[in-house]
Design a protein around this motif. Sequence first.
Motif, PDB file in Angstrom:
ATOM      1  N   ARG A 260       0.817  -1.217   0.000  1.00  0.00           N
ATOM      2  CA  ARG A 260       0.000   0.000   0.000  1.00  0.00           C
ATOM      3  C   ARG A 260       0.850   1.266   0.000  1.00  0.00           C
ATOM      4  NH1 ARG A 260      -3.398  -1.583   5.126  1.00  0.00           N
ATOM      5  NH2 ARG A 260      -4.283   0.520   4.936  1.00  0.00           N
ATOM      6  N   LEU A 261       2.149   1.120   0.199  1.00  0.00           N
ATOM      7  CA  LEU A 261       3.054   2.265   0.186  1.00  0.00           C
ATOM      8  C   LEU A 261       3.948   2.272  -1.049  1.00  0.00           C
ATOM      9  CD1 LEU A 261       4.176   2.079   3.928  1.00  0.00           C
ATOM     10  CD2 LEU A 261       2.702   3.833   2.923  1.00  0.00           C
ATOM     11  N   GLY A 262       3.761   1.304  -1.927  1.00  0.00           N
ATOM     12  CA  GLY A 262       4.693   1.114  -3.023  1.00  0.00           C
ATOM     13  C   GLY A 262       4.743   2.227  -4.037  1.00  0.00           C
ATOM     14  N   ASP A 263       3.733   3.084  -4.095  1.00  0.00           N
ATOM     15  CA  ASP A 263       3.709   4.153  -5.085  1.00  0.00           C
ATOM     16  C   ASP A 263       4.231   5.468  -4.542  1.00  0.00           C
ATOM     17  OD1 ASP A 263       1.617   4.478  -3.317  1.00  0.00           O
ATOM     18  OD2 ASP A 263       0.230   5.291  -4.822  1.00  0.00           O
ATOM     19  N   ARG A 264       4.745   5.470  -3.313  1.00  0.00           N
ATOM     20  CA  ARG A 264       5.269   6.687  -2.690  1.00  0.00           C
ATOM     21  C   ARG A 264       6.703   6.495  -2.210  1.00  0.00           C
ATOM     22  NH1 ARG A 264       0.519   7.618   0.063  1.00  0.00           N
ATOM     23  NH2 ARG A 264       0.297   5.352   0.135  1.00  0.00           N
ATOM     24  N   PRO A 265       7.485   7.579  -2.109  1.00  0.00           N
ATOM     25  CA  PRO A 265       8.778   7.477  -1.445  1.00  0.00           C
ATOM     26  C   PRO A 265       8.599   7.152   0.037  1.00  0.00           C
ATOM     27  CG  PRO A 265       8.657   9.477  -2.784  1.00  0.00           C
ATOM     28  CD  PRO A 265       7.274   8.915  -2.702  1.00  0.00           C
ATOM     29  N   VAL A 266       9.382   6.201   0.534  1.00  0.00           N
ATOM     30  CA  VAL A 266       9.331   5.784   1.935  1.00  0.00           C
ATOM     31  C   VAL A 266      10.753   5.776   2.475  1.00  0.00           C
ATOM     32  CG1 VAL A 266       8.745   3.946   3.561  1.00  0.00           C
ATOM     33  CG2 VAL A 266       7.280   4.361   1.563  1.00  0.00           C
ATOM     34  N   LEU A 267      10.947   6.380   3.636  1.00  0.00           N
ATOM     35  CA  LEU A 267      12.241   6.370   4.312  1.00  0.00           C
ATOM     36  C   LEU A 267      12.075   5.796   5.706  1.00  0.00           C
ATOM     37  CD1 LEU A 267      15.251   7.275   4.685  1.00  0.00           C
ATOM     38  CD2 LEU A 267      14.343   9.456   5.544  1.00  0.00           C
ATOM     39  N   LEU A 268      12.907   4.809   6.042  1.00  0.00           N
ATOM     40  CA  LEU A 268      12.991   4.287   7.401  1.00  0.00           C
ATOM     41  C   LEU A 268      14.344   4.652   7.979  1.00  0.00           C
ATOM     42  CD1 LEU A 268      11.556   0.657   7.023  1.00  0.00           C
ATOM     43  CD2 LEU A 268      10.330   2.740   7.706  1.00  0.00           C
ATOM     44  N   VAL A 269      14.345   5.183   9.185  1.00  0.00           N
ATOM     45  CA  VAL A 269      15.575   5.517   9.894  1.00  0.00           C
ATOM     46  C   VAL A 269      15.644   4.660  11.146  1.00  0.00           C
ATOM     47  CG1 VAL A 269      16.885   7.314  11.090  1.00  0.00           C
ATOM     48  CG2 VAL A 269      15.587   7.880   9.013  1.00  0.00           C
ATOM     49  N   GLY A 270      16.733   3.928  11.309  1.00  0.00           N
ATOM     50  CA  GLY A 270      16.910   3.076  12.469  1.00  0.00           C
ATOM     51  C   GLY A 270      18.060   3.541  13.338  1.00  0.00           C
ATOM     52  N   GLY A 313      23.069  14.269  11.160  1.00  0.00           N
ATOM     53  CA  GLY A 313      22.866  13.195  10.198  1.00  0.00           C
ATOM     54  C   GLY A 313      21.397  12.951   9.914  1.00  0.00           C
ATOM     55  N   LEU A 314      20.576  12.967  10.967  1.00  0.00           N
ATOM     56  CA  LEU A 314      19.139  12.793  10.782  1.00  0.00           C
ATOM     57  C   LEU A 314      18.561  13.920   9.935  1.00  0.00           C
ATOM     58  CD1 LEU A 314      16.369  11.521  11.420  1.00  0.00           C
ATOM     59  CD2 LEU A 314      16.350  12.872  13.539  1.00  0.00           C
ATOM     60  N   THR A 315      18.928  15.150  10.238  1.00  0.00           N
ATOM     61  CA  THR A 315      18.386  16.304   9.519  1.00  0.00           C
ATOM     62  C   THR A 315      18.748  16.269   8.048  1.00  0.00           C
ATOM     63  OG1 THR A 315      18.458  17.657  11.530  1.00  0.00           O
ATOM     64  CG2 THR A 315      18.356  18.826   9.429  1.00  0.00           C
ATOM     65  N   THR A 316      20.014  16.010   7.742  1.00  0.00           N
ATOM     66  CA  THR A 316      20.441  15.984   6.342  1.00  0.00           C
ATOM     67  C   THR A 316      19.801  14.819   5.596  1.00  0.00           C
ATOM     68  OG1 THR A 316      22.462  14.799   6.984  1.00  0.00           O
ATOM     69  CG2 THR A 316      22.606  17.187   6.777  1.00  0.00           C
ATOM     70  N   THR A 317      19.634  13.688   6.261  1.00  0.00           N
ATOM     71  CA  THR A 317      18.990  12.538   5.626  1.00  0.00           C
ATOM     72  C   THR A 317      17.540  12.854   5.274  1.00  0.00           C
ATOM     73  OG1 THR A 317      20.427  10.940   6.753  1.00  0.00           O
ATOM     74  CG2 THR A 317      18.311  10.124   5.942  1.00  0.00           C
ATOM     75  N   LEU A 318      16.808  13.443   6.217  1.00  0.00           N
ATOM     76  CA  LEU A 318      15.415  13.791   5.956  1.00  0.00           C
ATOM     77  C   LEU A 318      15.288  14.856   4.875  1.00  0.00           C
ATOM     78  CD1 LEU A 318      13.958  13.881   9.583  1.00  0.00           C
ATOM     79  CD2 LEU A 318      13.291  12.310   7.750  1.00  0.00           C
ATOM     80  N   ALA A 319      16.141  15.866   4.924  1.00  0.00           N
ATOM     81  CA  ALA A 319      16.061  16.936   3.920  1.00  0.00           C
ATOM     82  C   ALA A 319      16.356  16.396   2.537  1.00  0.00           C
ATOM     83  CB  ALA A 319      17.022  18.060   4.282  1.00  0.00           C
ATOM     84  N   SER A 320      17.356  15.539   2.422  1.00  0.00           N
ATOM     85  CA  SER A 320      17.683  14.949   1.124  1.00  0.00           C
ATOM     86  C   SER A 320      16.525  14.115   0.591  1.00  0.00           C
ATOM     87  CB  SER A 320      18.936  14.092   1.266  1.00  0.00           C
ATOM     88  OG  SER A 320      19.227  13.397   0.061  1.00  0.00           O
ATOM     89  N   PHE A 321      15.909  13.350   1.476  1.00  0.00           N
ATOM     90  CA  PHE A 321      14.780  12.496   1.083  1.00  0.00           C
ATOM     91  C   PHE A 321      13.589  13.328   0.639  1.00  0.00           C
ATOM     92  CE2 PHE A 321      10.770  10.565   2.687  1.00  0.00           C
ATOM     93  CZ  PHE A 321      10.679   9.498   1.794  1.00  0.00           C
ATOM     94  N   LEU A 322      13.249  14.355   1.389  1.00  0.00           N
ATOM     95  CA  LEU A 322      12.041  15.136   1.100  1.00  0.00           C
ATOM     96  C   LEU A 322      12.179  16.056  -0.101  1.00  0.00           C
ATOM     97  CD1 LEU A 322      11.043  16.008   4.774  1.00  0.00           C
ATOM     98  CD2 LEU A 322       9.786  14.490   3.228  1.00  0.00           C
ATOM     99  N   THR A 323      13.402  16.485  -0.405  1.00  0.00           N
ATOM    100  CA  THR A 323      13.619  17.395  -1.515  1.00  0.00           C
ATOM    101  C   THR A 323      13.958  16.679  -2.806  1.00  0.00           C
ATOM    102  OG1 THR A 323      15.930  17.717  -0.879  1.00  0.00           O
ATOM    103  CG2 THR A 323      14.330  19.306  -0.035  1.00  0.00           C
TER     104      THR A 323
END
Length: 329
Positions: A260-270, A313-323
Amino acid sequence: MDLLFADRPVTDGPRAAMSTPVFDSDGVRLPSVLLTPAGDGPHPLVVMLNGFPGNERNADVAQALRRVGFAVLTFHYRGSWGTGGEWSWGNVLADVRNVLASVREGALSEADAGRLSADAGQISVDAGRPLVDAGRLSVDAGRLSVDAGRPLVDAGRPLVDARQISVDTGQISLVGHSLGGFAALMTAAGDPHIRAVAAIAAFDLGAAGQLAAVDPARRVAYEAAFGEELLPLTGTSGPALVAEMRQAGAAWGLAALAERLGDRPVLLVGADRDTVAEPDVHFRPLVDAYAHLPGFRHARFDTDHALSDSRVGLTTTLASFLTAPRSTT
């Protein structure tokens, strides 16, 4: 300029601003904070979802995302931090859906700019009563007195420019931490209009509920852990929260959401040192389940559940993903 870590230059256009919309969720008023970037709207919106009970609110991430051009909305769930109503996992999911519905109905649009205008008659000041006690602040009271006939704010001039508070309801992304990560994935799976979803140290209530159902030691441990966090919450208990997630069981399992998420970008951070959402239970199974999705990305940091020493690291990862362009995420 690296806008993640440098302020935007001041220009003649709309300035960055903060406002505090209030949302109705099943009759409960939910307070929120909306950060809007500089420049003309409408702005793409990131809705940031807090965890349980909401101690880490990722304000540093929200401010950075604003600097790169996103409006960022955060809010309190019902039954938390003085908000009315009662806390439950199900109510959290309902609150997210209700806030999104309100946003799409125009709660943050230009049409609502009038709500942020000020009635000059309401905030005019009695000239005989200074705004500040001169004795307490050692200030000349005469310099602080205000002409009662001259209101502080022009009623015809909104306090906030409508261009600042408008958001693009076709460009809404969800970012959640811990419980918020669970809520972000669950909501996006049921809402095809969410542009992208990122889950940070997501707590898989479905997986935890299934473990608690078969392992009494796990059940007791969850009850104790939840019970230690109840001070900001109303109307619940450790046993009640465990019972709710046990009852939901597989229906709240995050791994099953993959298709159900396959048509959208998805990011998991562990987080490798996470003792709350242990990676073997809450992160690695999701990476395996989502690995085949075309828009899937994941990142791991050697840190704790709050990503305490990996904020940049979290901030740059999220910004890269969202932009990132949607087609190449």
